[in-house]
Design an enzyme around this catalytic site. Structure first.
Site, short mmCIF file in Angstrom:
data_model
loop_
_atom_site.label_atom_id
_atom_site.label_comp_id
_atom_site.label_asym_id
_atom_site.label_seq_id
_atom_site.Cartn_x
_atom_site.Cartn_y
_atom_site.Cartn_z
CE1 TYR A 249 13.25 -7.20 -0.64
CE2 TYR A 249 14.82 -5.92 -1.89
CZ TYR A 249 13.98 -6.04 -0.81
OH TYR A 249 13.87 -5.02 0.10
CD1 TRP B 66 11.08 -2.01 -3.65
CD2 TRP B 66 9.49 -0.47 -3.50
NE1 TRP B 66 11.07 -1.57 -2.36
CE2 TRP B 66 10.09 -0.61 -2.24
CE3 TRP B 66 8.47 0.46 -3.65
CZ2 TRP B 66 9.72 0.14 -1.13
CZ3 TRP B 66 8.09 1.21 -2.55
CH2 TRP B 66 8.70 1.04 -1.30
#
Length: 765
Positions: free
Chosen positions: A110, A112
């Site tokens: 998890y 970006w």
């Protein structure tokens, strides 16, 4: 190093880059009207001392083998070769799969990571685990919108249609008369977007709307949550009480016959049940303006005036991510839509409801007619999953039942977690508890560019290239430029990209062809680009071939102006265009949710008291919001991020009266504390924050004085040392990281020096 200027992209902006005299020079994309200063974080990122140069193994794991270990986070590391690293990682994955099956493996990731669509870390690790093991335990939803992503499908049918395809900024600038924003429209948030953002246009549209006469009202504890260009009225609400305020507004609208009863009857279900709740017909408690004022701290007279002001105007109601990152976070999301419906606004030009407008650069934008495809991830044969913010619960309580979206599920027993491109010690709450949870694993394998707190808890650390060191394609469905992300510099040390690492591991596991399909990274880029090109040809859109695109560096893509179509079509004809809800309408009352029979999220929106409220020991609210100097915790060691710290620490904000009674002055170091730990921070003082509230942004790399302490002190200023690790409700199990309660005191003596960007002890053999 190369002296050639190259095009590249990031989540916070496109740019060109060149290395000159060993210095990286970044120039924002020429077409960007408002470039993000976060681009400056790249300037010193390539060769920073906190970068990881070679594969590492944690000493305790190497000497004692896999298993739970309290030394994670404080142990020494041993540098090893890639051959040793591949052997250890592949061997451990095989051992766990043989002994326990793929349901004992958690595919983390998890985060970006890179804006590049191929080197997207989550896609890479999930594809690897699917093609080598046949699956893994996954997570669903996000820390940013965990509550909203579950509640919105129940009440309006589709979250993406409300958020990513909601009313556009262009439409707002042309039609909206009043924009009522719960949680604000902070430009620090909209300067980022996953996949890339070549044009930052929010500031310009807000300025245009204000110049035309749009009135902006910001309901937030922080005045800075609305940009100066909006010339907004600020209503400094008590944190976490927006649901009560909206109920008070609805009560005034109903009592004064200012609701659009025709809209409510034709396009909604359940208004009568909510009215009965407002009027206290079941429990005798009338939820009027006076009731709301006692809870939210805004005068009853102002609540009544605001309700009257909303009626009869073209109104846009927006609800920020921040509101649902708290206990019972589903309620303000639901009530924002109800308020818009009560005013009859959904589906009108420049009117309606915008979940998370301004929270990301995607929202309020037009969509491309064709988007760059994602890397296929294969089929996951494991059914087990968790809501993403429940990872500590899973690791600490295997086999325990939990509720999620009307289901009763059990936490799986995880032996191995594989993480790439993310930093849970940024996203998660109650970091001492998270550390305890990770210590239960047999093995944690992490791909990282630098020694984040997550890397310091890993057993095997695989050094990954950063975005500037590899080639990729940057693009987002709402960004009208596709960017060739050309390499700027050679990989740091022995770092490799995630695809290369996984391809080698897949080879050792006998699954290389399944993972790579016989393609190099460049061949995958060409393959994915060709898929986009074919879709463009079907729509008679002309784009150059890949080699031409790569040479020129960027191409424009045509867009559709289809924002707000879901509710606009409903308004045109509810029979032909019903919403994807059980009733086909906006569900002010949801029979589905009511039948779940979860007391913390009943069948219509309500006010529910939070468990965290100021008291004598913890008299202040803490707002732990997104940082302005970086995306999450990425490149926290970058020039821009570091330049706005003080004494190496993050800076918190206090109201003058709260600082005065504590003897605190600007520049002091303070200890922000509660039962979970302490964060040290420097202080700024301003009247732009509600009294009784202190604000400390997230993103400072976790830097505990004693990593093994039950109540750790983070000398760098990470507020997630303090935040509570519980779900928003039994419905969504989202994170509650936005708000907690604390005490703040001036630090006595010499504060410990920050060591967040110092590597751990590394041994050689």
């Amino acid at each position: 190093m190369t002296a050639k200027s190259t095009t590249h992209s990031s989540h916070w902006g496109a740019f060109t880059a060149v290395v000159q005299d060993d210095k990286l020079v970044i120039t924002p994309f020429a077409g960007d009207p408002d470039p993000s200063p976060i681009l400056k974080n790249f300037e010193n990122a390539l060769n920073h001392k906190v970068r990881i140069a070679t594969p590492m193994v944690r000493r305790g794991w190497l000497e004692n083998g896999p298993g739970p270990d309290e030394r994670r986070g404080s142990d020494e590391y041993i540098a090893i070769s890639w051959e040793e690293a591949y052997a250890l990682a592949a061997g451990e994955l095989s051992r766990v799969a043989r002994a326990h099956g793929p349901a004992a493996v958690f595919g983390g990731s998890y985060g970006w990571s890179s804006a590049g669509r191929f080197h997207h870390a989550q896609s890479q690790v999930h594809r690897f685990l699917n093609t080598t093991l046949g699956g893994y335990v996954r997570s669903v939803n996000s820390y940013s919108s965990g509550a909203a992503s579950v509640i919105l499908p129940h009440i309006v049918g589709d979250m993406n249609e409300i958020a990513r395809r909601g009313v556009s900024w262009e439409e707002i600038s042309e039609h909206t008369e009043l924009l009522l924003s719960f949680g604000g429209l902070a430009l620090k948030n909209s300067q980022v977007a996953s996949g890339g953002l070549s044009e930052h246009t929010e500031r310009g549209f807000i300025h245009k709307a204000a110049q035309r006469g749009t009135k902006f009202i910001s309901v937030s504890p922080l005045q800075s949550d609305m940009p100066d260009e909006a010339d907004a009225e600020w209503l400094p609400i008590r944190p976490g009480t927006d649901a009560a305020l909206i109920l008070g507004l609805l009560s005034v609208l109903k009592a004064n016959a200012l609701t659009d009863e025709d809209f409510l009857a034709r396009y909604c279900v359940g208004w009568d049940k909510l009215v009965a709740y407002l009027q206290g017909k079941e429990d005798g408690l009338v939820r009027d303006a006076s009731w709301a004022a006692e809870i939210c701290g805004i005068d009853a007279e102002r609540i009544e005036k605001l309700a009257v002001e909303l009626a009869g105007k073209r109104v846009m109601v927006s609800v920020a991510h921040a509101l649902q990152r708290a206990e019972h976070g589903e309620q303000p999301v639901w009530l924002g839509l109800v308020l818009s419906a009560a005013l009859g606004q959904p589906g009108l030009p420049g009117g309606g409801y915008g979940y998370a407008l301004g929270a990301l650069g995607h929202y309020g934008k037009h969509h491309n007619r064709v988007s760059f495809p994602a890397l296929p991830q294969g089929k996951n044969g494991v059914k087990d999953f968790i809501p993403v913010a429940r990872i500590a619960d899973m690791l600490l309580n295997p086999g325990q039942e939990f509720r999620y979206n009307g289901q009763t599920l059990r936490y799986p027993e995880i032996k191995l977690a594989w993480w790439a491109g993310g930093n849970p010690f940024h996203h998660h709450q109650s970091l001492a508890r998270l550390r305890q949870a990770f210590n239960q694993l047999d093995t944690l394998i992490v791909h990282e560019i630098a020694w984040t707190a997550t890397a310091r808890h890993a057993d095997i650390v695989l050094p990954a290239t950063m975005t500037l060191e590899r080639e990729d394609v940057g693009g987002a469905p709402t960004d009208r430029h596709l960017i060739a992300m050309q390499p700027v510099a050679r990989p740091f040390g022995e770092a490799k990209d995630d695809y290369s690492i996984f391809a080698e591991l897949a080879k050792r596991l006998g699954r290389e062809e399944a993972f790579t399909e016989g393609r190099t990274a460049r061949q995958w880029l060409e393959h994915l680009y060709q898929q986009m090109q074919e879709k463009c040809e079907q729509q008679h859109i002309s784009v150059p071939d890949f080699s031409t695109f790569w040479e020129i560096g960027q191409i424009p893509l045509p867009q559709l102006k289809d924002g707000g179509r879901l509710l606009r079509n409903l308004r045109l004809d509810p029979d032909k265009h019903p919403l994807p809800t059980p009733s086909g309408k906006i569900e002010i009352f949801s029979q589905t949710i009511a039948d779940f029979n979860d007391a913390d999220c009943p069948g219509h929106p309500v006010w529910l008291e939070p468990t965290q409220k100021p008291d004598d020991e913890h008299p202040l609210f803490l707002i732990a919001n997104q940082p302005a100097t970086k995306l999450h915790s990425q490149l926290d060691y970058g020039h821009h991020s570091v330049s706005l710290k003080r004494d190496g620490r993050e800076v918190c904000l206090m109201h003058p009266q709260d600082a005065r009674v504590r003897g605190i002055q600007v520049g002091d170091t303070v200890a922000i504390s509660n039962v979970r730990g302490t964060a040290l921070a420097s202080v700024d003082i301003s009247e732009g924050i509600r009294p009784g509230v202190v604000q400390l942004p997230t993103g400072a790399w976790y830097d505990p004085v004693d990593p093994q302490a039950a109540r750790p002190t983070c000398r760098h200023g990470n507020p997630n040392v303090l935040t509570l690790d519980v779900g928003t409700s039994s419905l969504a199990q989202g994170c509650c990281g936005q708000i907690t309660t604390v005490n703040v005191a001036r630090y006595q003596g010499t504060a410990p020096a920050v060591k967040a960007f110092e590597p751990p002890v590394i041994l050689t053999r």
